[in-house]
Enzyme design. Structure first.
Site, PDB file in Angstrom:
ATOM      1  N   GLU A 440      72.122  51.234  31.079  1.00  0.00           N
ATOM      2  CA  GLU A 440      73.601  51.209  31.117  1.00  0.00           C
ATOM      3  C   GLU A 440      74.161  50.903  29.728  1.00  0.00           C
ATOM      4  O   GLU A 440      75.157  50.211  29.573  1.00  0.00           O
ATOM      5  CB  GLU A 440      74.050  50.157  32.147  1.00  0.00           C
ATOM      6  CG  GLU A 440      75.387  50.422  32.800  1.00  0.00           C
ATOM      7  CD  GLU A 440      75.526  51.813  33.397  1.00  0.00           C
ATOM      8  OE1 GLU A 440      76.346  52.555  32.854  1.00  0.00           O
ATOM      9  OE2 GLU A 440      74.833  52.158  34.372  1.00  0.00           O
TER      10      GLU A 440
HETATM   11  C1  FAD Z   1      64.348  51.415  34.715  1.00  0.00           C
HETATM   12  C2  FAD Z   1      65.286  52.342  34.016  1.00  0.00           C
HETATM   13  C3  FAD Z   1      66.216  53.041  34.758  1.00  0.00           C
HETATM   14  C4  FAD Z   1      67.087  53.934  34.125  1.00  0.00           C
HETATM   15  N1  FAD Z   1      67.954  54.656  34.893  1.00  0.00           N
HETATM   16  C5  FAD Z   1      68.695  55.627  34.297  1.00  0.00           C
HETATM   17  C6  FAD Z   1      69.498  56.511  35.085  1.00  0.00           C
HETATM   18  O1  FAD Z   1      69.579  56.403  36.309  1.00  0.00           O
HETATM   19  N2  FAD Z   1      70.165  57.507  34.453  1.00  0.00           N
HETATM   20  C7  FAD Z   1      70.106  57.675  33.101  1.00  0.00           C
HETATM   21  O2  FAD Z   1      70.731  58.600  32.591  1.00  0.00           O
HETATM   22  N3  FAD Z   1      69.355  56.852  32.328  1.00  0.00           N
HETATM   23  C8  FAD Z   1      68.654  55.840  32.886  1.00  0.00           C
HETATM   24  N4  FAD Z   1      67.874  55.010  32.124  1.00  0.00           N
HETATM   25  C9  FAD Z   1      67.803  55.238  30.684  1.00  0.00           C
HETATM   26  C10 FAD Z   1      68.521  54.175  29.865  1.00  0.00           C
HETATM   27  O3  FAD Z   1      69.898  54.286  30.024  1.00  0.00           O
HETATM   28  C11 FAD Z   1      68.045  54.339  28.416  1.00  0.00           C
HETATM   29  O4  FAD Z   1      66.711  53.890  28.371  1.00  0.00           O
HETATM   30  C12 FAD Z   1      68.906  53.594  27.432  1.00  0.00           C
HETATM   31  O5  FAD Z   1      70.166  54.176  27.346  1.00  0.00           O
HETATM   32  C13 FAD Z   1      68.282  53.555  26.029  1.00  0.00           C
HETATM   33  O6  FAD Z   1      67.848  54.804  25.609  1.00  0.00           O
HETATM   34  P1  FAD Z   1      66.355  54.945  25.042  1.00  0.00           P
HETATM   35  O7  FAD Z   1      65.432  54.385  26.036  1.00  0.00           O
HETATM   36  O8  FAD Z   1      66.156  56.350  24.619  1.00  0.00           O
HETATM   37  O9  FAD Z   1      66.306  53.998  23.784  1.00  0.00           O
HETATM   38  P2  FAD Z   1      66.787  54.356  22.302  1.00  0.00           P
HETATM   39  O10 FAD Z   1      68.133  54.984  22.351  1.00  0.00           O
HETATM   40  O11 FAD Z   1      65.698  55.072  21.614  1.00  0.00           O
HETATM   41  O12 FAD Z   1      66.950  52.912  21.693  1.00  0.00           O
HETATM   42  C14 FAD Z   1      65.838  52.169  21.150  1.00  0.00           C
HETATM   43  C15 FAD Z   1      66.410  50.946  20.430  1.00  0.00           C
HETATM   44  O13 FAD Z   1      67.232  51.383  19.343  1.00  0.00           O
HETATM   45  C16 FAD Z   1      68.529  50.851  19.461  1.00  0.00           C
HETATM   46  N5  FAD Z   1      69.507  51.845  19.008  1.00  0.00           N
HETATM   47  C17 FAD Z   1      69.516  53.165  19.289  1.00  0.00           C
HETATM   48  N6  FAD Z   1      70.574  53.743  18.682  1.00  0.00           N
HETATM   49  C18 FAD Z   1      71.240  52.787  18.022  1.00  0.00           C
HETATM   50  C19 FAD Z   1      72.402  52.754  17.214  1.00  0.00           C
HETATM   51  N7  FAD Z   1      73.141  53.837  16.987  1.00  0.00           N
HETATM   52  N8  FAD Z   1      72.781  51.569  16.673  1.00  0.00           N
HETATM   53  C20 FAD Z   1      72.089  50.454  16.918  1.00  0.00           C
HETATM   54  N9  FAD Z   1      70.971  50.416  17.672  1.00  0.00           N
HETATM   55  C21 FAD Z   1      70.554  51.571  18.228  1.00  0.00           C
HETATM   56  C22 FAD Z   1      68.711  50.518  20.935  1.00  0.00           C
HETATM   57  O14 FAD Z   1      69.671  49.484  21.117  1.00  0.00           O
HETATM   58  C23 FAD Z   1      67.302  50.100  21.330  1.00  0.00           C
HETATM   59  O15 FAD Z   1      67.104  48.749  21.045  1.00  0.00           O
HETATM   60  C24 FAD Z   1      67.025  54.089  32.720  1.00  0.00           C
HETATM   61  C25 FAD Z   1      66.115  53.340  31.978  1.00  0.00           C
HETATM   62  C26 FAD Z   1      65.248  52.484  32.602  1.00  0.00           C
HETATM   63  C27 FAD Z   1      64.254  51.720  31.777  1.00  0.00           C
END
Ligand code: FAD
Length: 615
Positions: A440
């Protein structure tokens, strides 16, 4: 027995003594409800959560979900929960009546759901997503879409997902690659891959409607070019029944740290070029539509985390009363004493109590802001609550989930080695808890939203809204006979927050990278001050109630102690005072130092060469 999920007395205190939500009945929108109705809902939620949901939490964790022949099979016992949830019409509790819900205030929905999430979050994930989906379609869909989908999702016949995330588009939603191509009949062909989709497949519902973000061919790059589509697992026949399978493949189901009974799916749309979706709203409006849901869904994520923390705290408290180790400091005895007698355990329990109650107040207050938006009778009034909610949403999501994690982690610590084993539920709580700082919108992204978007756009509303209210509170109670020292600390902390806000606004113009480095600290400082205010506000009420129980307008501490021994209500209010004092002394008192850290704006984290982190 109070129960192992939620401190109901505290819940009622926030709802009825602090926020006085029964007064919402004065507004036409909520006029058919009153305190008795709210109490009945909470009591039913508690019963269902304790009797049915809680016993299946560890069962779901052990069984997990099964991915077989391209389909997800949920734990067998969850089918019963799904049926009970549907029978009770819990999904529509706080959905407006015009959309087929019961139309109760959002804050009441938050409180009722706290029981379910404290009891069994993995199951709750499967019902929370469709609730949001139904509301989104109701608010933004066409009449035809509303008729086709909303009731079926609200009754639980069908389910829905939020399908945003892709391998290259996590925090960076604008990088979405899923493509939509307009067909002659007005539908769209969808092609792309989504990851981490909660309940992307499951066998509890007859159909699943994916709310998927995609880019219509030729649309602009970034978030501006994203549109939102309803993509059903089974295409829908003209009579509204599920028909042939849409071209959606479940590629895999993640093996996760926690929430093992909540399937997190990787989905592939349109591998056979036969995946059809319907546009919701207009083309390129996808993010705008999602933004209208953002406040609520982020508060719900905070609530998920807070539910687990609430139960973890109560479990740790019970354990600390039973576990005998060592002797009590200052007591000559050969007998082992319960660990609750040890100062370090008392420190952790009081920390857990103040954080749990502080986060509960923060979530309820933010949700109450949503209700105030709904009942506002002027544009100015509406804007006032909207702006306040705008600031509070990223803080509630990020600060709330951080504190909830710390509560859950401390609960495990109270159990010692036993907490680390599967003999007790705490290790599951901790595993299930962690995800809330990630999904989220990660907490890092929330901090950027607060400092980079809300503060830079609406700083004036902060100074003339929330901060002004805190100033007025501090002025009113600065001579409070029992709390003035704490009021003074809050007042200083609020000044430190205001100064840090002014500093960051200037820094943002000069050096955005450095500014972004301190967004997280700013959010923490913001959370400290707001939760400090909410808890001290509670303490003022508690002081009055305690004084009135004591029959003395200014009782001394010794008198109050006597009352607490044999009066449950007095004990509750004295606990409220203790929690507020602890939070102000141990957390809010650090605000000036935290603000100073921001103002020093040390650059080392940016300057250290990447190859110098580990050489
Ligand atoms: C159990 C689970 C359920 C989920 N359910 C859903 C769902 O129903 N629908 C859905 O669409 N998604 C879902 N997600 C996905 C979730 O929303 C994403 O994992 C989340 O938005 C982060 O994206 P990412 O994992 O690619 O991490 P990344 O975007 O790769 O982030 C990695 C790290 O880098 C940091 N970061 C990235 N960009 C920036 C920036 N511009 N500035 C500062 N810091 C940054 C982040 O804060 C994080 O610490 C789910 C995830 C999990 C684990």
């Amino acid at each position: 027995m109070a129960g192992m999920l939620v401190d109901e007395r505290d819940q009622k205190f926030v709802l009825f003594e602090q926020l006085e939500i029964d007064k919402l009945s004065d507004y036409e929108l909520y006029s058919e409800f009153d305190k008795d109705v709210y109490l009945m809902v909470l009591s039913e939620a508690k019963k269902l959560a304790e009797n049915e949901f809680m016993p299946l939490n560890s069962v779901g964790d052990t069984e997990g979900v099964v991915f077989k022949d391209g389909k997800v099979i949920m734990p067998e016992s969850f089918h019963r929960l799904w049926a009970l949830w549907n029978e009770g019409e819990w999904r529509g509790l706080d959905i407006p009546a015009e959309y087929g819900g019961q139309g109760m205030p959002t804050v009441l929905g938050m409180a009722a759901n706290e029981f379910f999430e404290a009891a069994n979050l993995a199951f709750q994930m499967s019902v929370a997503m469709p609730r949001g989906g139904a509301l989104l379609i109701a608010q933004h869909g066409s009449d035809e879409q509303r008729a086709k989908y909303v009731d079926k999702i609200l009754t639980g016949e069908w389910s829905s997902t939020m399908a945003l995330t892709e391998a290259e588009a996590g925090s960076d939603v604008g990088a979405t690659r899923t493509i939509a191509e307009r067909n002659e009949d007005g539908t769209y062909s969808i092609k792309g891959a989504k990851v981490f989709i909660t309940c992307g497949d499951m066998d509890l519902a007859k159909n699943i409607i994916h709310l998927a973000l995609a880019r219509v061919k030729g649309a602009p790059a970034g978030t501006k070019g994203l549109s939102l589509f309803l993509v059903p697992k089974y295409k829908i026949n003209s009579d509204g029944s599920p028909g042939e399978p849409n071209d959606i493949k479940v590629v895999s189901v993640e093996k996760k740290l926690g929430l093992k009974a909540s399937p997190t799916c990787q989905l592939s749309f349109g591998e056979e070029n036969n995946c059809t979706g319907e546009l919701i709203g207009r083309e390129n409006q996808g993010m705008t539509i999602f933004f209208t849901m953002m406040n609520e869904s982020r508060l719900i994520a905070a609530r998920h985390g807070a539910g687990i923390a609430s139960s973890a705290y109560i479990h740790a408290l019970e354990y600390s009363r039973e576990r005998l180790q060592g002797s009590q400091i200052g007591k000559e005895s050969n007998r082992q004493s319960p660990i609750i007698k040890h100062p370090d355990i008392r420190r952790m329990l009081t920390m857990m109590k103040s954080y749990t109650e502080g986060v509960r107040a923060l979530i309820y207050y933010s949700s109450y802001c949503i209700d105030r938006v709904h009942v506002a009778d002027s544009k100015e009034e509406k804007q006032k609550w909207e702006k306040r909610l705008g600031f509070l949403t990223p803080v509630t999501k990020a600060y709330g989930t951080e504190l909830s994690f710390r509560v859950t982690e401390a609960a495990l610590q109270v159990y010692g080695g036993y907490g680390y084993t599967k003999d007790y539920p705490i290790e599951q709580f901790l595993r299930d808890e962690k995800v809330h700082s990630i999904f989220e919108g990660t907490n890092g992204i929330q901090a950027l939203d607060l400092a980079g978007r809300k503060l830079s756009r609406d700083s004036n509303d902060l100074y003339t809204g929330l901060l002004k209210d805190i100033t007025e509170f501090c002025t009113e109670y600065k001579e409070h006979s029992g709390l003035k020292a704490y009021i003074s600390i809050l007042d200083e902390a609020k000044k430190a927050l205001a100064e840090a806000s002014v500093f960051l606004l200037e820094l943002q113009k000069k050096d955005f990278e450095l500014f972004a480095l301190y967004a997280n600290q700013y959010l923490e400082l913001f959370g400290d001050v707001i939760v400090g205010w909410l808890l001290l506000w509670q303490a003022v009420i508690a002081w009055e109630k305690l004084s009135s129980i004591a029959g003395d307008s200014n009782p001394d501490n010794a008198q109050l102690e006597n009352f607490v021994t044999d009066n449950v209500e007095a004990a509750f209010y004295s606990g409220k005072l203790g929690a507020a004092k602890f939070f102000i002394s141990n957390v809010v008192s650090l605000a000036s130092a935290k603000a100073a850290i921001i103002r020093i704006a040390d650059r080392s984290a940016l300057q250290i060469a990447e190859n110098a982190f580990v050489v």
